[in-house]
Design a protein around this motif. Structure first.
Motif, short mmCIF file in Angstrom:
data_model
loop_
_atom_site.label_atom_id
_atom_site.label_comp_id
_atom_site.label_asym_id
_atom_site.label_seq_id
_atom_site.Cartn_x
_atom_site.Cartn_y
_atom_site.Cartn_z
N LEU A 47 103.03 72.23 47.08
CA LEU A 47 101.70 71.70 46.82
C LEU A 47 101.01 71.46 48.16
O LEU A 47 101.44 70.62 48.95
CB LEU A 47 101.78 70.38 46.04
N SER A 48 99.97 72.21 48.44
CA SER A 48 99.23 72.08 49.70
C SER A 48 98.10 71.08 49.50
O SER A 48 97.32 71.19 48.54
CB SER A 48 98.67 73.44 50.13
N ILE A 49 98.01 70.08 50.38
CA ILE A 49 96.99 69.05 50.22
C ILE A 49 95.85 69.26 51.21
O ILE A 49 96.05 69.69 52.35
CB ILE A 49 97.58 67.63 50.39
N ASN A 50 94.66 68.99 50.73
CA ASN A 50 93.44 69.07 51.54
C ASN A 50 92.95 67.65 51.79
O ASN A 50 92.61 66.94 50.84
CB ASN A 50 92.39 69.90 50.80
N VAL A 51 92.94 67.22 53.04
CA VAL A 51 92.61 65.84 53.39
C VAL A 51 91.25 65.80 54.07
O VAL A 51 91.03 66.47 55.09
CB VAL A 51 93.68 65.22 54.31
N HIS A 52 90.34 65.01 53.52
CA HIS A 52 89.04 64.80 54.14
C HIS A 52 89.11 63.55 55.04
O HIS A 52 89.71 62.54 54.66
CB HIS A 52 87.96 64.60 53.08
N TYR A 53 88.47 63.64 56.21
CA TYR A 53 88.51 62.53 57.16
C TYR A 53 87.24 62.55 58.01
O TYR A 53 86.63 63.61 58.21
CB TYR A 53 89.75 62.60 58.05
N PRO A 59 97.82 59.90 53.05
CA PRO A 59 97.64 60.95 54.05
C PRO A 59 96.70 60.55 55.18
O PRO A 59 95.82 59.71 55.02
CB PRO A 59 97.05 62.10 53.24
N THR A 60 96.92 61.17 56.34
CA THR A 60 96.05 61.04 57.49
C THR A 60 95.47 62.42 57.82
O THR A 60 95.80 63.42 57.17
CB THR A 60 96.81 60.50 58.71
N SER A 61 94.64 62.46 58.86
CA SER A 61 94.02 63.74 59.24
C SER A 61 95.07 64.78 59.62
O SER A 61 94.88 65.98 59.39
CB SER A 61 93.04 63.52 60.40
N THR A 62 96.20 64.33 60.18
CA THR A 62 97.24 65.29 60.59
C THR A 62 97.96 65.90 59.40
O THR A 62 98.69 66.88 59.55
CB THR A 62 98.26 64.61 61.52
N ASP A 63 97.77 65.32 58.20
CA ASP A 63 98.42 65.86 56.99
C ASP A 63 97.59 66.95 56.32
O ASP A 63 98.04 67.55 55.35
CB ASP A 63 98.69 64.74 55.98
N ASP A 68 83.05 68.06 71.52
CA ASP A 68 84.25 68.58 70.87
C ASP A 68 84.78 67.57 69.85
O ASP A 68 85.58 66.69 70.18
CB ASP A 68 85.32 68.90 71.93
N ALA A 69 84.33 67.70 68.60
CA ALA A 69 84.73 66.77 67.54
C ALA A 69 85.31 67.53 66.37
O ALA A 69 84.91 68.66 66.07
CB ALA A 69 83.53 65.94 67.09
N GLN A 70 86.27 66.89 65.69
CA GLN A 70 86.89 67.47 64.50
C GLN A 70 86.63 66.56 63.31
O GLN A 70 86.53 65.34 63.45
CB GLN A 70 88.39 67.62 64.70
N GLY A 71 86.56 67.17 62.16
CA GLY A 71 86.38 66.41 60.93
C GLY A 71 86.54 67.32 59.74
O GLY A 71 86.50 68.54 59.85
N ASN A 72 86.75 66.73 58.57
CA ASN A 72 86.84 67.51 57.34
C ASN A 72 86.14 66.72 56.23
O ASN A 72 86.57 65.61 55.90
CB ASN A 72 88.30 67.76 56.96
N PRO A 73 85.02 67.27 55.71
CA PRO A 73 84.41 68.56 56.00
C PRO A 73 83.96 68.67 57.46
O PRO A 73 83.76 67.65 58.13
CB PRO A 73 83.22 68.61 55.05
N PRO A 74 83.79 69.91 57.97
CA PRO A 74 83.35 70.08 59.36
C PRO A 74 82.07 69.30 59.63
O PRO A 74 81.13 69.31 58.83
CB PRO A 74 83.11 71.59 59.46
N VAL A 134 91.41 61.74 50.48
CA VAL A 134 90.67 61.06 51.54
C VAL A 134 91.66 60.31 52.42
O VAL A 134 92.55 59.61 51.92
CB VAL A 134 89.62 60.10 50.97
N GLU A 135 91.51 60.46 53.72
CA GLU A 135 92.39 59.79 54.67
C GLU A 135 92.42 58.29 54.41
O GLU A 135 91.39 57.65 54.20
CB GLU A 135 91.90 60.07 56.10
N GLY A 136 93.66 57.73 54.40
CA GLY A 136 93.83 56.29 54.25
C GLY A 136 93.97 55.81 52.82
O GLY A 136 94.34 54.65 52.60
N GLU A 137 93.68 56.66 51.84
CA GLU A 137 93.83 56.27 50.45
C GLU A 137 95.22 56.69 49.94
O GLU A 137 95.82 57.63 50.45
CB GLU A 137 92.73 56.88 49.59
N GLN A 138 95.70 55.97 48.92
CA GLN A 138 97.05 56.23 48.40
C GLN A 138 96.99 57.14 47.18
O GLN A 138 96.13 56.98 46.30
CB GLN A 138 97.74 54.91 48.05
#
Length: 342
Positions: A213-219, A180-184, A245-251, A126-130
């Protein structure tokens, strides 16, 4: 008791000691060898001597008197603490002396495996968590020559070295904290175990790299263009799209609302009706997922058809006046210059 010490005892009450400048030379003076590989080092005494040999836990060479050099040799070096030393007995001025020269020997082993994982976490981040990444390096030696490097993609993020003097293979762990952030999202992390063995070691230095290791970041959703938007349309205009036009994860899911038109649809793009009455119509788009939501406004100004006719008429008159003024200026300037305009 070794022959060198036995010889010193037999000759009587002689002095055996280590001199500050030992008259023997090792070739090479220092060796870096991979565990299990062959090794060979010569020990040479240039002057007269009473015996020369090698002390070592493996492949020791007994003292000999009729040679100028002896060789310490192994076909497969598998001992981690051989401690090879060349010694010589010789006459130092009027006294018998013995000196020793220790071989600077580094035995190295590349790791059996290098792997990377996330500590106490599975699934998307999750974005912003360590989070803590851990690199596990199995059976590497010597650890004092190890540098662990962390990469995000091709970018070096961090590196760690060690001061442990253990010569035998050990397991080593290294950690990296990330926020991580959304760009990660989709970035790949990896760790590299590199043995820096000095100028006598192999070039480039031996290194082993983990699988990435590929990371999946939700934001939460965000808009590519966060500013509210405004546009003008005429009454006869049809199919004007409003793109949320908005982006997010999950979509994100999308919803539209307009108090005046009572519109509420679930879609990223809204095509407004051509039957809207003249005036301003405000549409609000909301993009949302389980992490949050974001909204922006679209103001659509509908201009009556008659207003458009008057507007274009005024534009036409203005263009005509401008053309006449320019033509008059050219005629007057030509006359003033004594030229005629046909």
């Amino acid at each position: 008791m070794r022959k060198g010490l036995l010889w010193a005892f037999i000759v009587g009450f002689c002095v055996v000691y280590t001199v500050s400048e030992c008259p023997i030379q090792l070739d090479p003076p220092s060796v870096v060898v991979r565990h299990g590989d062959p090794v060979s080092v010569n020990c040479t005494m240039s002057g007269e001597h009473k015996g020369i040999g090698w002390e070592a836990s493996v492949a020791a060479v007994d003292m000999v008197t009729d040679v100028q050099f002896v060789t310490w040799r192994l076909e497969h070096l598998t001992d981690w603490n051989t401690g090879p030393r060349c010694y010589v007995n010789y006459m130092n001025n009027t006294e018998y002396a013995q000196c020793q020269e220790k071989l600077q020997l580094i035995v190295y082993k590349t790791p059996d495996s290098v792997s990377i994982s996330v500590v106490n976490h599975t699934g998307p981040m999750v974005e912003g968590e360590q989070y803590q990444l851990q690199c596990e390096i199995e059976n590497i030696a010597p650890v004092r020559n190890l540098t662990v490097k962390w990469y995000k993609g091709e970018t070096l993020e961090n590196q760690t070295s060690y001061e442990d003097l253990t010569k035998t293979p050990v397991n080593v762990s290294s950690t990296l904290l990330i926020t991580p952030t959304s760009t990660d999202d989709g970035e790949q992390y990896s760790c590299v175990a590199e043995l820096e063995l000095g100028p006598e070691g192999p070039e480039p230095p031996p290194e082993d790299k983990s699988e990435p290791l590929s990371i999946n970041v939700h934001y939460p959703p965000f808009f590519s263009n966060p500013d509210d938007e405004a546009l003008e349309v005429t009454e006869e205009k049809e199919g004007v799209p409003l793109n949320c036009d908005a982006q997010g994860n999950p979509p994100p899911a999308f919803s539209w609302y307009s108090p005046s038109d009572h519109v509420e649809k679930v879609s990223q793009t809204l095509i407004i009706s051509a039957s809207l009455s003249p005036g301003d119509h405000v549409y609000t788009c909301t993009a949302s997922n389980h992490l949050g939501e974001n909204s922006k406004k679209f103001t659509v100004k509908v201009i009556p058809r008659g207003d458009q006719t008057v507007l274009w008429s005024l534009i036409g008159v203005g263009v005509g006046v401008a053309v006449l003024l320019i033509a008059g200026y050219v005629i007057l300037k030509s006359r003033a210059d004594g030229n005629s305009i046909i």
